[in-house]
Design a protein around this motif. Structure first.
Motif, PDB file in Angstrom:
ATOM      1  N   ALA A 138       2.863 -29.729  25.561  1.00 53.74           N
ATOM      2  CA  ALA A 138       2.433 -28.405  26.015  1.00 53.74           C
ATOM      3  C   ALA A 138       1.023 -28.102  25.519  1.00 53.74           C
ATOM      4  O   ALA A 138       0.187 -27.586  26.271  1.00 53.74           O
ATOM      5  N   ALA A 139       0.751 -28.428  24.266  1.00 56.50           N
ATOM      6  CA  ALA A 139      -0.591 -28.194  23.720  1.00 56.50           C
ATOM      7  C   ALA A 139      -1.630 -29.048  24.443  1.00 56.50           C
ATOM      8  O   ALA A 139      -2.722 -28.569  24.774  1.00 56.50           O
ATOM      9  N   LEU A 140      -1.295 -30.302  24.704  1.00 58.69           N
ATOM     10  CA  LEU A 140      -2.229 -31.174  25.420  1.00 58.69           C
ATOM     11  C   LEU A 140      -2.491 -30.676  26.838  1.00 58.69           C
ATOM     12  O   LEU A 140      -3.628 -30.697  27.313  1.00 58.69           O
ATOM     13  N   LEU A 141      -1.445 -30.225  27.513  1.00 59.99           N
ATOM     14  CA  LEU A 141      -1.624 -29.684  28.862  1.00 59.99           C
ATOM     15  C   LEU A 141      -2.478 -28.425  28.841  1.00 59.99           C
ATOM     16  O   LEU A 141      -3.333 -28.226  29.712  1.00 59.99           O
ATOM     17  N   LEU A 142      -2.261 -27.577  27.855  1.00 61.80           N
ATOM     18  CA  LEU A 142      -3.048 -26.353  27.749  1.00 61.80           C
ATOM     19  C   LEU A 142      -4.518 -26.670  27.492  1.00 61.80           C
ATOM     20  O   LEU A 142      -5.408 -26.131  28.159  1.00 61.80           O
ATOM     21  N   VAL A 143      -4.777 -27.571  26.564  1.00 61.69           N
ATOM     22  CA  VAL A 143      -6.162 -27.939  26.260  1.00 61.69           C
ATOM     23  C   VAL A 143      -6.800 -28.644  27.450  1.00 61.69           C
ATOM     24  O   VAL A 143      -7.924 -28.324  27.855  1.00 61.69           O
ATOM     25  N   THR A 158      -7.455 -26.198  30.249  1.00 65.87           N
ATOM     26  CA  THR A 158      -8.582 -25.328  29.910  1.00 65.87           C
ATOM     27  C   THR A 158      -9.907 -26.055  30.102  1.00 65.87           C
ATOM     28  O   THR A 158     -10.871 -25.488  30.631  1.00 65.87           O
ATOM     29  N   LEU A 159      -9.968 -27.313  29.699  1.00 66.64           N
ATOM     30  CA  LEU A 159     -11.204 -28.079  29.877  1.00 66.64           C
ATOM     31  C   LEU A 159     -11.531 -28.302  31.352  1.00 66.64           C
ATOM     32  O   LEU A 159     -12.693 -28.217  31.764  1.00 66.64           O
ATOM     33  N   ILE A 160     -10.512 -28.562  32.148  1.00 65.67           N
ATOM     34  CA  ILE A 160     -10.737 -28.753  33.586  1.00 65.67           C
ATOM     35  C   ILE A 160     -11.225 -27.454  34.218  1.00 65.67           C
ATOM     36  O   ILE A 160     -12.178 -27.448  35.003  1.00 65.67           O
ATOM     37  N   VAL A 161     -10.591 -26.340  33.868  1.00 73.31           N
ATOM     38  CA  VAL A 161     -11.016 -25.045  34.418  1.00 73.31           C
ATOM     39  C   VAL A 161     -12.438 -24.728  33.970  1.00 73.31           C
ATOM     40  O   VAL A 161     -13.239 -24.198  34.741  1.00 73.31           O
ATOM     41  N   VAL A 163      -7.866 -18.434  31.171  1.00 71.96           N
ATOM     42  CA  VAL A 163      -6.745 -19.321  31.510  1.00 71.96           C
ATOM     43  C   VAL A 163      -6.114 -19.891  30.245  1.00 71.96           C
ATOM     44  O   VAL A 163      -4.892 -20.013  30.150  1.00 71.96           O
ATOM     45  N   GLY A 164      -6.923 -20.218  29.273  1.00 66.77           N
ATOM     46  CA  GLY A 164      -6.392 -20.787  28.037  1.00 66.77           C
ATOM     47  C   GLY A 164      -5.650 -19.783  27.182  1.00 66.77           C
ATOM     48  O   GLY A 164      -4.655 -20.115  26.538  1.00 66.77           O
TER      49      GLY A 164
END
Length: 79
Positions: A17-22, A25-28, A40-41
């Motif tokens: 979940a943390a990896l998906l969130l990070v 966020t980087l993609i956005v 978003v983050g």
């Protein structure tokens, strides 16, 4: 043994979940810029933190309103 497996599964889920969130966020950030990425983050964290108290307040307000209407209806019916 089963307890350790569940703990490991929960730890793995938290890391993913943390990896998906990070990563999200980087993609956005690359697609839309810094401030939309911050929004978003932070939105999921704020929703998890503030959601339950807000839901409780809304539920209490709805019940208070319903109770007041009930009392008002009985007052009108009584006289």
């Amino acid at each position: 043994m089963h307890h350790q497996d569940r703990d490991q599964d929960q730890a793995l889920a938290a890391v993913l979940a943390a990896l998906l969130l990070v990563g999200g966020t980087l993609i956005v950030r690359e697609l839309l810029g810094l401030w939309p990425a911050v929004a978003v983050g932070m939105a999921p964290a704020l929703a998890l933190y503030g959601g339950p108290p807000a839901a409780r307040r809304i539920a209490v307000a709805v019940e208070v309103r319903r109770f007041r209407r009930h009392l008002a209806h009985h007052d009108r019916a009584a006289g």
